[in-house]
Design a protein around this motif. Structure first.
Motif, PDB file in Angstrom:
ATOM      1  N   ALA A  88       0.848  -1.190   0.000  1.00  0.00           N
ATOM      2  CA  ALA A  88       0.000   0.000   0.000  1.00  0.00           C
ATOM      3  C   ALA A  88       0.885   1.242   0.000  1.00  0.00           C
ATOM      4  O   ALA A  88       1.877   1.301   0.727  1.00  0.00           O
ATOM      5  N   CYS A  89       0.519   2.203  -0.816  1.00  0.00           N
ATOM      6  CA  CYS A  89       1.243   3.474  -0.866  1.00  0.00           C
ATOM      7  C   CYS A  89       1.043   4.196   0.467  1.00  0.00           C
ATOM      8  O   CYS A  89      -0.079   4.304   0.963  1.00  0.00           O
ATOM      9  N   MET A  90       2.110   4.699   1.055  1.00  0.00           N
ATOM     10  CA  MET A  90       2.009   5.405   2.334  1.00  0.00           C
ATOM     11  C   MET A  90       1.403   6.796   2.191  1.00  0.00           C
ATOM     12  O   MET A  90       1.019   7.403   3.185  1.00  0.00           O
ATOM     13  N   VAL A  91       1.302   7.301   0.969  1.00  0.00           N
ATOM     14  CA  VAL A  91       0.735   8.629   0.767  1.00  0.00           C
ATOM     15  C   VAL A  91      -0.758   8.551   0.480  1.00  0.00           C
ATOM     16  O   VAL A  91      -1.568   9.194   1.143  1.00  0.00           O
ATOM     17  N   CYS A  92      -1.158   7.731  -0.493  1.00  0.00           N
ATOM     18  CA  CYS A  92      -2.569   7.688  -0.882  1.00  0.00           C
ATOM     19  C   CYS A  92      -3.286   6.417  -0.426  1.00  0.00           C
ATOM     20  O   CYS A  92      -4.505   6.355  -0.471  1.00  0.00           O
ATOM     21  N   SER A  93      -2.545   5.401  -0.019  1.00  0.00           N
ATOM     22  CA  SER A  93      -3.027   4.112   0.496  1.00  0.00           C
ATOM     23  C   SER A  93      -3.581   3.163  -0.569  1.00  0.00           C
ATOM     24  O   SER A  93      -4.211   2.161  -0.229  1.00  0.00           O
ATOM     25  N   ILE A  94      -3.348   3.430  -1.858  1.00  0.00           N
ATOM     26  CA  ILE A  94      -3.786   2.472  -2.879  1.00  0.00           C
ATOM     27  C   ILE A  94      -3.010   1.170  -2.701  1.00  0.00           C
ATOM     28  O   ILE A  94      -1.831   1.180  -2.361  1.00  0.00           O
TER      29      ILE A  94
ATOM     30  N   GLN B  66     -12.259   8.920   3.898  1.00  0.00           N
ATOM     31  CA  GLN B  66     -10.876   8.439   3.914  1.00  0.00           C
ATOM     32  C   GLN B  66      -9.925   9.390   3.177  1.00  0.00           C
ATOM     33  O   GLN B  66      -8.752   9.077   2.999  1.00  0.00           O
ATOM     34  N   ARG B  67     -10.422  10.542   2.726  1.00  0.00           N
ATOM     35  CA  ARG B  67      -9.632  11.508   1.965  1.00  0.00           C
ATOM     36  C   ARG B  67      -9.080  10.891   0.675  1.00  0.00           C
ATOM     37  O   ARG B  67      -7.923  11.056   0.330  1.00  0.00           O
ATOM     38  N   LEU B  68      -9.953  10.181  -0.042  1.00  0.00           N
ATOM     39  CA  LEU B  68      -9.575   9.523  -1.292  1.00  0.00           C
ATOM     40  C   LEU B  68     -10.351  10.073  -2.482  1.00  0.00           C
ATOM     41  O   LEU B  68     -10.206   9.582  -3.598  1.00  0.00           O
ATOM     42  N   ASP B  69     -11.173  11.089  -2.266  1.00  0.00           N
ATOM     43  CA  ASP B  69     -12.082  11.561  -3.307  1.00  0.00           C
ATOM     44  C   ASP B  69     -11.405  12.219  -4.500  1.00  0.00           C
ATOM     45  O   ASP B  69     -12.029  12.416  -5.534  1.00  0.00           O
ATOM     46  N   ASN B  70     -10.121  12.536  -4.395  1.00  0.00           N
ATOM     47  CA  ASN B  70      -9.402  13.116  -5.534  1.00  0.00           C
ATOM     48  C   ASN B  70      -8.486  12.100  -6.209  1.00  0.00           C
ATOM     49  O   ASN B  70      -7.643  12.476  -7.014  1.00  0.00           O
ATOM     50  N   TYR B  71      -8.655  10.827  -5.867  1.00  0.00           N
ATOM     51  CA  TYR B  71      -7.798   9.783  -6.412  1.00  0.00           C
ATOM     52  C   TYR B  71      -8.524   8.938  -7.450  1.00  0.00           C
ATOM     53  O   TYR B  71      -9.729   9.059  -7.629  1.00  0.00           O
TER      54      TYR B  71
END
Length: 120
Positions: free
Chosen positions: A15-21, A75-80
């Motif tokens: 998992a990416c530590m910045v965006c968590s993908i 989760q602050r993922l809406d711009n990903y």
């Protein structure tokens, strides 16, 4: 969109530590991070993948349309990009990577559940 990893494949997920993908190591190696590549430059760099992604993460969220998903907002993922994301990612991003993110206008928020503001 479907995401299924066999037990053998699961140990290769990171998992990416910045965006968590969440992606396989080989996907990070081949394509980098679809959200953070311009800042982290993971594509083709085993060192950057080791420093900026983690094999230790919790929970999986599959997001089809981040722009309308309340879970993505929460989760602050809406711009990903659409994909599978971890709810928590363990690990510490190196200071030079945090500096690189800030230089490119990205505010780094740790994905491990801490606020990252203890030193601020």
């Amino acid at each position: 969109m479907s995401f299924y990893a066999t037990p053998h494949q699961q140990r290769h997920l990171r998992a990416c530590m910045v965006c968590s993908i969440v992606q396989s190591y080989s996907k990070f190696q081949k394509d980098g991070c679809p959200n953070c590549e311009t800042s982290l430059e993971l594509r083709g760099s085993a060192d950057a993948i080791a420093e900026c992604t983690s094999q230790v993460f919790e929970g999986l969220i599959a997001i089809r349309d981040p722009t309308v998903s309340w879970v993505a907002r929460w989760q602050r993922l809406d711009n990903y990009v659409p994909g599978t994301y971890a709810t928590k990612v363990s690990g510490t991003l190196p200071d030079d990577m945090i500096g690189r993110l800030e230089d490119s206008g990205v505010r780094y928020v740790p994905r491990d559940g801490s606020t990252g503001e203890e030193d601020a």
